[in-house]
Design a protein around this motif. Structure first.
Motif, PDB file in Angstrom:
ATOM      1  N   PRO A   1      64.120  53.317 129.772  1.00  0.00           N
ATOM      2  CA  PRO A   1      64.476  52.110 130.231  1.00  0.00           C
ATOM      3  C   PRO A   1      63.752  52.088 131.948  1.00  0.00           C
ATOM      4  CG  PRO A   1      66.418  53.546 130.029  1.00  0.00           C
ATOM      5  CD  PRO A   1      65.114  54.018 129.324  1.00  0.00           C
ATOM      6  N   ARG A   2      63.702  53.139 132.395  1.00  0.00           N
ATOM      7  CA  ARG A   2      63.309  53.274 133.623  1.00  0.00           C
ATOM      8  C   ARG A   2      61.875  52.779 133.833  1.00  0.00           C
ATOM      9  NH1 ARG A   2      64.542  55.930 138.295  1.00  0.00           N
ATOM     10  NH2 ARG A   2      62.705  56.201 139.629  1.00  0.00           N
ATOM     11  N   VAL A   3      60.916  52.880 132.762  1.00  0.00           N
ATOM     12  CA  VAL A   3      59.573  52.400 133.053  1.00  0.00           C
ATOM     13  C   VAL A   3      59.202  51.186 132.535  1.00  0.00           C
ATOM     14  CG1 VAL A   3      58.661  54.684 132.860  1.00  0.00           C
ATOM     15  CG2 VAL A   3      58.939  53.599 130.994  1.00  0.00           C
ATOM     16  N   GLY A   4      60.512  50.602 132.060  1.00  0.00           N
ATOM     17  CA  GLY A   4      60.564  49.149 131.695  1.00  0.00           C
ATOM     18  C   GLY A   4      60.092  48.858 129.910  1.00  0.00           C
ATOM     19  N   PHE A   5      59.898  49.853 129.387  1.00  0.00           N
ATOM     20  CA  PHE A   5      59.572  49.772 128.021  1.00  0.00           C
ATOM     21  C   PHE A   5      60.652  48.816 127.265  1.00  0.00           C
ATOM     22  CE2 PHE A   5      59.251  51.399 123.615  1.00  0.00           C
ATOM     23  CZ  PHE A   5      58.037  50.792 123.125  1.00  0.00           C
ATOM     24  N   LEU A   6      61.859  49.368 127.422  1.00  0.00           N
ATOM     25  CA  LEU A   6      63.005  48.730 126.816  1.00  0.00           C
ATOM     26  C   LEU A   6      64.225  48.521 127.838  1.00  0.00           C
ATOM     27  CD1 LEU A   6      63.516  48.846 123.719  1.00  0.00           C
ATOM     28  CD2 LEU A   6      64.697  50.627 123.837  1.00  0.00           C
ATOM     29  N   SER A   7      64.912  47.634 127.450  1.00  0.00           N
ATOM     30  CA  SER A   7      66.165  47.062 128.499  1.00  0.00           C
ATOM     31  C   SER A   7      67.174  47.964 128.337  1.00  0.00           C
ATOM     32  CB  SER A   7      66.690  45.636 127.881  1.00  0.00           C
ATOM     33  OG  SER A   7      67.987  45.568 128.637  1.00  0.00           O
ATOM     34  N   ALA A   8      67.649  48.594 129.475  1.00  0.00           N
ATOM     35  CA  ALA A   8      68.944  49.541 129.519  1.00  0.00           C
ATOM     36  C   ALA A   8      69.958  48.998 128.591  1.00  0.00           C
ATOM     37  CB  ALA A   8      69.192  49.923 130.776  1.00  0.00           C
ATOM     38  N   THR A   9      70.203  47.628 128.467  1.00  0.00           N
ATOM     39  CA  THR A   9      71.381  47.259 127.789  1.00  0.00           C
ATOM     40  C   THR A   9      70.847  46.902 126.262  1.00  0.00           C
ATOM     41  OG1 THR A   9      70.725  44.925 128.563  1.00  0.00           O
ATOM     42  CG2 THR A   9      72.327  46.089 129.916  1.00  0.00           C
ATOM     43  N   ASP A  10      69.549  47.239 125.768  1.00  0.00           N
ATOM     44  CA  ASP A  10      69.223  46.879 124.485  1.00  0.00           C
ATOM     45  C   ASP A  10      70.260  47.874 123.562  1.00  0.00           C
ATOM     46  OD1 ASP A  10      67.734  47.212 121.770  1.00  0.00           O
ATOM     47  OD2 ASP A  10      66.411  45.954 122.978  1.00  0.00           O
ATOM     48  N   PRO A  11      70.780  47.192 122.304  1.00  0.00           N
ATOM     49  CA  PRO A  11      71.372  48.026 121.514  1.00  0.00           C
ATOM     50  C   PRO A  11      70.866  49.332 120.927  1.00  0.00           C
ATOM     51  CG  PRO A  11      71.769  45.825 121.050  1.00  0.00           C
ATOM     52  CD  PRO A  11      70.545  45.920 122.228  1.00  0.00           C
TER      53      PRO A  11
END
Length: 605
Positions: A485-495
């Motif tokens: 999530p830090r690098v923006g590949f995936l949202s930190a709130t993505d299940p």
């Protein structure tokens, strides 16, 4: 004899090399004239044969405290007894931006209360103890000569103090004893490549070195923009990262030490005195977040020069690591005559991982340049041309097995983290091209970026574990993926991320401490185990904060702060006993502390 504990040391340095000073007043590690030069004092790795420079009270039964002069890299070791209190002040005046063989290790001894008798012993062991030396004692000091290096010991004393220290030479080592009363000051300056013979240094000259060094560090730290909750911890980590920066090139070493074990008695003992593209990129980003633009500009230039070195070759634009001057001769060998820290052998010199393929370095390098670019350090034409060539190469080579971020020696594999960071490389290049209207193969880079994304989702995700895994086709977790999530590949709130984080909670986290991975489940070609990895423990805090688990994040962060040593320094790993192990101090850990503090501060605010 038993080596002093890794954590029982403070770090001083002059931005070209560094020294570790124990809580017992001994310089147990010092390489000269550079971080990656042979050691002169190496007692940290072999107390009997490594060499040291000790100053301590002559009588036993003293109590010791150690601290930094506030907001500086000047170290004070205090000895307390019923009869008196004494201090040893250690510092290294900054050596400047040009590479030099002249370095000064300055040690002032003073009595602040009562009376105290001190003993000093200078026992150098040149070239990791492999080369003999001669010793010449004069009225004002001593000279230690070995092939290729001469160290001169100058004396510092009170004006008008005519008392003579009692000294002798034993097998080339100098031993001196002297008595101080309240207000008395003595000291020495150990200098490489001195201009002349030993001389008596006036106390006023020493005071200027002391004051100028303090002024340098306070001026540098004054540029820091961080004013959050953990200011003292962040400032100490920033100073530590700066101490590990080689000023002439802008390269930053992973640690100033070598051979310190990831498991006491084990074989995972590596030489970290080099500039890893990954570690340095992370470090510069962390300093940039604190407002230190100059370090980012210098490292960007260093990185550009490394890419230019490899232009036109088929082996890729970058090696994973270099010597501090940018050369790449890091042949690995062992120092058979050294016992290693508390019996941890072999002691390795050089690093055989230098020839590995680690594709993640391109993402870390491009992310560092991207962050600097957004902060006003815009990439010039030459730099952009080399970025374009790098990404063009990566479009052809990203989809192949590699050794991965942890430098495993069990063969190449399709590591998910390596693919993740190639996605970052393409993404940042595309963003910079759009932001500045630069010529670029954007369509080609975009196709590669999207292909990496789709592949990670298809092969890096385990439906069974409900988590992203270390490598394709495995079920092993890896905490390097905490950066997703830090690098923006995936949202930190993505299940998908939530379930990945939950799986790591269950398998890799123990009371806020985080393992890199399970070597038993994913053999890495080495024997033994290791401690929890402090970089990953701070990455975990960052990930928790981004996932809005703020209570968990703050508790984990505060727990990690309790594992710092007495002056706020961290090694590479922490054993389950709480002992610090691995090379010390480690840039990875301190940069991650900074990032975690800033992310958590923002989330709490």
């Amino acid at each position: 004899m038993t080596e002093a504990a890794i954590a029982d040391h403070g770090l001083i340095g002059d931005l070209q090399t560094a020294a570790l000073v124990s809580t017992d007043g001994s310089v147990d590690w010092f390489c000269c004239p550079r971080f990656d030069s042979p050691s002169v004092f190496g007692a940290l790795l072999d107390d009997e044969r490594g060499g040291h420079f000790a100053i301590r009270p002559a009588a036993p039964g003293y109590r010791v405290t150690q601290m930094y002069f506030p907001d500086t890299a000047v170290l004070i070791t205090r000895f307390l007894t019923e009869a008196g209190v004494g201090e040893v002040v250690d510092l290294m005046p900054p050596a400047g931006p040009e590479a030099t063989d002249r370095h000064r290790l300055v040690r002032l001894v003073r009595c602040t209360r009562g009376r105290m008798e001190f003993e000093a012993e200078v026992a150098p062991r040149f070239d990791y103890g492999r080369r003999p030396h001669t010793t010449e004692v004069t009225e004002n000091g001593a000279v230690f000569r070995s092939d290729g290096l001469t160290l001169t010991l100058h004396a510092v004393r009170n004006p008008g103090d005519t008392r003579v220290a009692r000294g002798r030479v034993d097998d080339g080592d100098v031993r001196v004893s002297f008595t101080l009363r309240q207000g008395d000051v003595r000291g020495v300056v150990l200098e490489s490549a001195a201009d002349g013979p030993p001389r008596e240094i006036p106390l006023a000259e020493f005071q200027r070195m002391h004051d100028d060094t303090i002024a340098f560090w306070r001026s540098w730290l004054g540029r820091c923009t961080y004013t959050g909750r953990w200011r003292e911890n962040v400032h100490r980590s920033a100073i530590t990262l700066k101490l590990m920066t080689y000023a002439p090139s802008g390269g930053l070493v992973a640690a100033p030490t070598m051979g310190l074990p990831e498991q006491v008695g084990g074989e995972r003992n590596w030489d970290y005195r080099y500039t890893w593209v990954r570690d340095a990129s992370f470090s510069v980003q962390s300093l940039l977040r604190l407002g230190f633009l100059e370090e980012s500009a210098r490292f960007s230039g260093w990185l550009r020069d490394r890419v230019a070195q490899r232009a036109g070759t088929d082996s890729g634009p970058l090696d994973i690591m270099y010597r501090v001057d940018g050369s790449s001769d890091l042949k690995e060998e062992t120092l058979e005559h050294w016992s290693g820290y508390r019996g941890s052998a072999p002691v390795r010199l050089g690093n055989g991982a230098a020839g590995q393929l680690q594709l993640d370095i391109y993402g870390e390098a491009l992310d560092s340049i991207f962050v600097a670019d957004r902060s006003g350090l815009e990439v010039g034409h030459r730099g952009w041309t080399e970025i374009g060539a790098l990404l063009d190469w990566l479009t052809e080579h990203w989809d192949q097995p590699e050794e991965g971020i942890w430098e495993t020696r069990g063969g190449r594999s399709d590591f998910t983290y390596g693919r993740l960071m190639t996605w970052v490389a393409f993404d940042r290049g595309i963003r910079m091209a759009a932001a500045h209207g630069r010529p670029a193969a954007v369509a080609r880079w975009t196709a590669a970026r999207d292909a990496v994304y789709d592949q990670i989702m298809a092969k890096g995700w385990s439906p069974t574990r409900k988590a992203f895994v270390q490598q394709y086709g495995s079920e092993v977790l890896d905490s390097s993926l905490l950066r997703m999530p830090r690098v923006g590949f995936l949202s930190a709130t993505d299940p998908m991320w939530g379930s990945t984080l939950a799986a790591m909670d269950d398998e890799l986290v123990t009371d806020s401490l985080v393992y890199r991975y399970d070597p038993a489940a994913s053999p890495d070609g080495l024997q033994g185990s290791e401690g929890t990895f402090s970089l990953c423990s701070f990455l975990y805090v960052d990930a928790l904060a981004r996932a809005r688990r703020l209570g968990d994040a703050r508790l984990a962060f505060e727990k990690m702060l309790t594992y710092a040593n007495h002056v706020g320094l961290y090694s590479e790993e922490i054993a389950l006993t709480g002992e610090q192990i691995g090379n010390f101090p480690q840039a990875f850990t301190h940069l991650a502390l900074i990032d975690a503090a800033l992310t958590l501060d923002e989330a709490l605010g």
